[in-house]
Design a protein around this motif. Structure first.
Motif, PDB file in Angstrom:
ATOM      1  N   LEU A  64      -3.826  -3.605   1.666  1.00 46.52           N
ATOM      2  CA  LEU A  64      -5.232  -3.688   0.906  1.00 46.52           C
ATOM      3  C   LEU A  64      -6.401  -3.747   1.871  1.00 46.52           C
ATOM      4  CD1 LEU A  64      -4.290  -6.828  -1.086  1.00 46.52           C
ATOM      5  CD2 LEU A  64      -4.499  -4.737  -1.887  1.00 46.52           C
ATOM      6  N   SER A  65      -6.315  -3.975   3.059  1.00 42.18           N
ATOM      7  CA  SER A  65      -7.412  -3.739   4.030  1.00 42.18           C
ATOM      8  C   SER A  65      -8.319  -2.529   3.875  1.00 42.18           C
ATOM      9  CB  SER A  65      -7.023  -4.111   5.616  1.00 42.18           C
ATOM     10  OG  SER A  65      -6.633  -5.279   5.616  1.00 42.18           O
ATOM     11  N   PRO A  66      -7.634  -1.477   4.066  1.00 44.31           N
ATOM     12  CA  PRO A  66      -8.795  -0.296   4.021  1.00 44.31           C
ATOM     13  C   PRO A  66      -9.175   0.012   2.476  1.00 44.31           C
ATOM     14  CG  PRO A  66      -6.171   0.316   4.063  1.00 44.31           C
ATOM     15  CD  PRO A  66      -6.229  -1.170   4.481  1.00 44.31           C
ATOM     16  N   ARG A  67      -8.482  -0.643   1.506  1.00 42.77           N
ATOM     17  CA  ARG A  67      -8.614  -0.307  -0.073  1.00 42.77           C
ATOM     18  C   ARG A  67      -9.920  -1.238  -0.269  1.00 42.77           C
ATOM     19  NH1 ARG A  67      -3.355   1.167   0.847  1.00 42.77           N
ATOM     20  NH2 ARG A  67      -2.636   2.877  -0.611  1.00 42.77           N
ATOM     21  N   LEU A  68      -9.975  -2.333   0.302  1.00 41.05           N
ATOM     22  CA  LEU A  68     -10.915  -3.349  -0.109  1.00 41.05           C
ATOM     23  C   LEU A  68     -12.150  -3.152   0.952  1.00 41.05           C
ATOM     24  CD1 LEU A  68      -9.029  -6.630  -0.610  1.00 41.05           C
ATOM     25  CD2 LEU A  68     -10.666  -5.688  -2.262  1.00 41.05           C
ATOM     26  N   GLY A  69     -11.852  -2.326   2.137  1.00 47.92           N
ATOM     27  CA  GLY A  69     -13.253  -2.186   3.066  1.00 47.92           C
ATOM     28  C   GLY A  69     -13.420  -3.435   3.846  1.00 47.92           C
ATOM     29  N   GLY A 128      -1.095 -10.263  -9.537  1.00 55.43           N
ATOM     30  CA  GLY A 128       0.117  -9.436  -9.668  1.00 55.43           C
ATOM     31  C   GLY A 128       1.261  -9.758  -8.761  1.00 55.43           C
ATOM     32  N   LEU A 129       2.365  -9.204  -9.053  1.00 56.64           N
ATOM     33  CA  LEU A 129       3.303  -9.260  -8.415  1.00 56.64           C
ATOM     34  C   LEU A 129       3.293  -8.130  -7.373  1.00 56.64           C
ATOM     35  CD1 LEU A 129       6.633  -9.301 -10.857  1.00 56.64           C
ATOM     36  CD2 LEU A 129       5.881 -11.003  -9.109  1.00 56.64           C
ATOM     37  N   ALA A 130       3.804  -8.521  -6.110  1.00 49.67           N
ATOM     38  CA  ALA A 130       3.819  -7.544  -4.891  1.00 49.67           C
ATOM     39  C   ALA A 130       5.348  -6.739  -4.883  1.00 49.67           C
ATOM     40  CB  ALA A 130       3.536  -8.358  -3.578  1.00 49.67           C
ATOM     41  N   GLY A 131       6.238  -7.695  -5.412  1.00 54.04           N
ATOM     42  CA  GLY A 131       7.673  -7.112  -5.446  1.00 54.04           C
ATOM     43  C   GLY A 131       8.753  -8.068  -5.964  1.00 54.04           C
ATOM     44  N   THR A 132       9.887  -7.577  -6.299  1.00 57.13           N
ATOM     45  CA  THR A 132      11.102  -8.397  -6.550  1.00 57.13           C
ATOM     46  C   THR A 132      12.040  -8.045  -5.743  1.00 57.13           C
ATOM     47  OG1 THR A 132      11.549  -6.701  -8.296  1.00 57.13           O
ATOM     48  CG2 THR A 132      10.155  -8.677  -8.827  1.00 57.13           C
ATOM     49  N   LEU A 280      -6.297  -2.321  -6.803  1.00 58.72           N
ATOM     50  CA  LEU A 280      -6.085  -2.012  -5.659  1.00 58.72           C
ATOM     51  C   LEU A 280      -4.497  -2.457  -5.111  1.00 58.72           C
ATOM     52  CD1 LEU A 280      -9.289  -3.156  -3.842  1.00 58.72           C
ATOM     53  CD2 LEU A 280      -8.583  -0.827  -4.627  1.00 58.72           C
ATOM     54  N   LEU A 281      -4.083  -3.509  -5.723  1.00 61.42           N
ATOM     55  CA  LEU A 281      -2.659  -3.805  -5.410  1.00 61.42           C
ATOM     56  C   LEU A 281      -1.607  -2.666  -5.968  1.00 61.42           C
ATOM     57  CD1 LEU A 281      -0.301  -5.793  -4.395  1.00 61.42           C
ATOM     58  CD2 LEU A 281      -0.665  -7.054  -6.529  1.00 61.42           C
ATOM     59  N   HIS A 282      -1.831  -2.187  -7.183  1.00 63.50           N
ATOM     60  CA  HIS A 282      -1.156  -1.146  -7.680  1.00 63.50           C
ATOM     61  C   HIS A 282      -1.213   0.082  -6.905  1.00 63.50           C
ATOM     62  CE1 HIS A 282      -0.895  -2.787 -11.870  1.00 63.50           C
ATOM     63  NE2 HIS A 282      -0.470  -3.539 -11.058  1.00 63.50           N
ATOM     64  N   ALA A 284      -1.835   0.132  -3.693  1.00 60.94           N
ATOM     65  CA  ALA A 284      -1.030   0.092  -2.580  1.00 60.94           C
ATOM     66  C   ALA A 284       0.487   0.238  -2.976  1.00 60.94           C
ATOM     67  CB  ALA A 284      -1.315  -1.304  -1.963  1.00 60.94           C
ATOM     68  N   GLN A 285       1.045  -0.283  -3.833  1.00 62.31           N
ATOM     69  CA  GLN A 285       2.378  -0.271  -4.247  1.00 62.31           C
ATOM     70  C   GLN A 285       2.651   1.040  -4.430  1.00 62.31           C
ATOM     71  OE1 GLN A 285       1.847  -3.048  -7.587  1.00 62.31           O
ATOM     72  NE2 GLN A 285       3.511  -4.387  -6.627  1.00 62.31           N
ATOM     73  N   SER A 286       1.885   2.152  -4.906  1.00 60.78           N
ATOM     74  CA  SER A 286       2.057   3.455  -5.187  1.00 60.78           C
ATOM     75  C   SER A 286       2.222   4.363  -3.781  1.00 60.78           C
ATOM     76  CB  SER A 286       1.254   4.270  -6.089  1.00 60.78           C
ATOM     77  OG  SER A 286       1.155   3.473  -7.398  1.00 60.78           O
ATOM     78  N   ASP A 287       1.747   3.650  -2.556  1.00 57.43           N
ATOM     79  CA  ASP A 287       1.538   4.684  -1.530  1.00 57.43           C
ATOM     80  C   ASP A 287       3.162   4.495  -0.925  1.00 57.43           C
ATOM     81  OD1 ASP A 287       1.400   5.077   1.134  1.00 57.43           O
ATOM     82  OD2 ASP A 287      -0.549   4.202   1.186  1.00 57.43           O
ATOM     83  N   PRO A 288       3.575   5.860  -0.590  1.00 59.00           N
ATOM     84  CA  PRO A 288       4.996   5.974  -0.138  1.00 59.00           C
ATOM     85  C   PRO A 288       5.291   5.291   0.856  1.00 59.00           C
ATOM     86  CG  PRO A 288       4.083   8.056  -0.854  1.00 59.00           C
ATOM     87  CD  PRO A 288       2.943   7.185  -0.861  1.00 59.00           C
ATOM     88  N   ALA A 289       4.279   5.207   1.955  1.00 59.17           N
ATOM     89  CA  ALA A 289       4.622   4.210   3.131  1.00 59.17           C
ATOM     90  C   ALA A 289       4.853   2.858   2.960  1.00 59.17           C
ATOM     91  CB  ALA A 289       3.502   4.494   4.221  1.00 59.17           C
ATOM     92  N   VAL A 290       3.899   2.356   2.109  1.00 59.69           N
ATOM     93  CA  VAL A 290       4.271   0.893   1.628  1.00 59.69           C
ATOM     94  C   VAL A 290       5.517   0.683   0.890  1.00 59.69           C
ATOM     95  CG1 VAL A 290       3.267  -0.818   0.232  1.00 59.69           C
ATOM     96  CG2 VAL A 290       1.809   0.417   1.324  1.00 59.69           C
TER      97      VAL A 290
END
Length: 332
Positions: A64-69, A128-132, A280-282, A284-290
């Motif tokens: 989230l850090s780079p996405r929020l600035g 939102g959910l981060a994951g399950t 922004l959470l979504h 991040a969740q779509s980022d292959p590295a994450v």
């Protein structure tokens, strides 16, 4: 010729024009002020360092850090099954600069505690959910069982003698074991610990024969042959350990304990901030590295709206209240 009225009109028009210009300038200044976030964001992690929830929180914070600035700084505030950290969030300024990552035990606390220092629904705004992810039933190799049916048969032959560890009374590993106990008709004995770090030495030594833990906690020991994997608690197998069957597949129909991790903000946080964080959470969740970081630990980066996450919490509260009542677990 009388020109006074006309002059007054002119002066009035000039004054109105000046007010309009000043108003537009003021609006431009307001629009130019720093928007959210205007400073680093604090992510409360109400768990001890190095556990699965702590790791998921740090992965999300870093994403989230780079996405929020702005930096998103993890702040471990463990204690009382997340109550310590949740109380801090409930009292925080609702401006999006203080968040928390909670786990499934958040929905257990209303039944576990006689009195909470916050309202679990009113005082928090779901982001939102981060994951399950699943919990994994594993046993020490001294237990002569490789499947769930074999373990149930072995445990039934030893009523009141088989102990199991948990990370605390009312914790998801405790309730996962209690749900199995009630559904399979077992007589097993609960031994609560303060956390996974305290469980593992006794589990690996064989002093405790069984434990429900996260994949990230157990997988290395299972791969090394120090523990035996029996079954996953979720309805579907997990890609991190696809060879391990589910409870449903193993014959305990209807068994489902899905662990989850999600982000909350203080209850009166403005909707535009919640919406931005969710978007922004979504991302991040779509980022292959994450995704790789999460899935390698057995966590599926599930995306939800704030409303869907809130509905999950509402469903889970009565669900676990029923399990606790069936298990005879009294509020503390």
């Amino acid at each position: 010729m009388n020109i006074q009225p006309e002059s007054a009109v002119v002066r009035g028009r000039i004054a109105a024009a000046l007010l309009l210009v000043c108003g537009l300038a003021g609006g431009a200044a307001t629009a130019a002020e720093p928007s959210y976030p205007s400073r680093p964001v604090r992510l409360i992690v109400p768990f001890a360092p190095a556990g699965t929830a702590d790791t998921v929180g740090r992965i999300i914070a870093d994403a989230l850090s780079p996405r929020l600035g702005q930096p998103v700084v993890s702040d471990n505030r463990s204690g009382a099954n997340m109550v310590v950290g949740c109380e801090i969030l409930a009292k925080a300024t609702p401006d999006g600069h203080t968040l928390i990552i909670v786990a499934a035990g958040f929905s257990v606390n209303p039944s576990l505690r006689k009195k909470l220092p916050y309202d679990s629904l009113r005082d928090f705004a779901p982001v939102g959910l981060a994951g399950t992810g699943p919990y994994l039933l594993s046993v020490h190799p001294s237990v002569p069982a490789k499947t769930l049916n074999e373990f149930i048969t072995w445990a039934k032959a030893r009523p009141g003698q088989v102990t199991y560890a948990s990370t605390g009374v009312g914790s998801p590993p405790h309730l996962a074991a209690e749900l199995m106990r009630s559904m399979a008709g077992l007589d097993i004995v609960h031994v609560p610990y303060k956390g996974g770090g305290q469980v593992m030495p006794d589990f690996l030594s064989g002093r405790i024969p069984m434990f429900f833990g996260s994949i990230s906690t157990l997988v290395a020991h299972i791969r090394a042959g120090r523990l035996t994997a029996i079954a996953m608690t979720t309805p579907k197998r997990n890609p991190a350990m696809p060879e391990v069957p589910t409870f449903e597949e193993s014959g305990l129909k209807g068994y489902d304990v899905t662990g989850w991790y999600g982000i909350l903000a203080p209850g009166k946080t403005p909707r535009p901030i919640i919406s931005r964080l969710n978007t922004l959470l979504h991302d991040a969740q779509s980022d292959p590295a994450v995704q790789k970081q999460l899935t390698s630990r057995g966590i599926d980066p599930v995306k939800t709206t704030p409303e869907e996450f809130g509905a999950l919490i509402k469903r889970e509260i009565p669900k676990w209240a029923k399990v606790m009542k069936s298990a005879g677990i009294e509020p503390q």
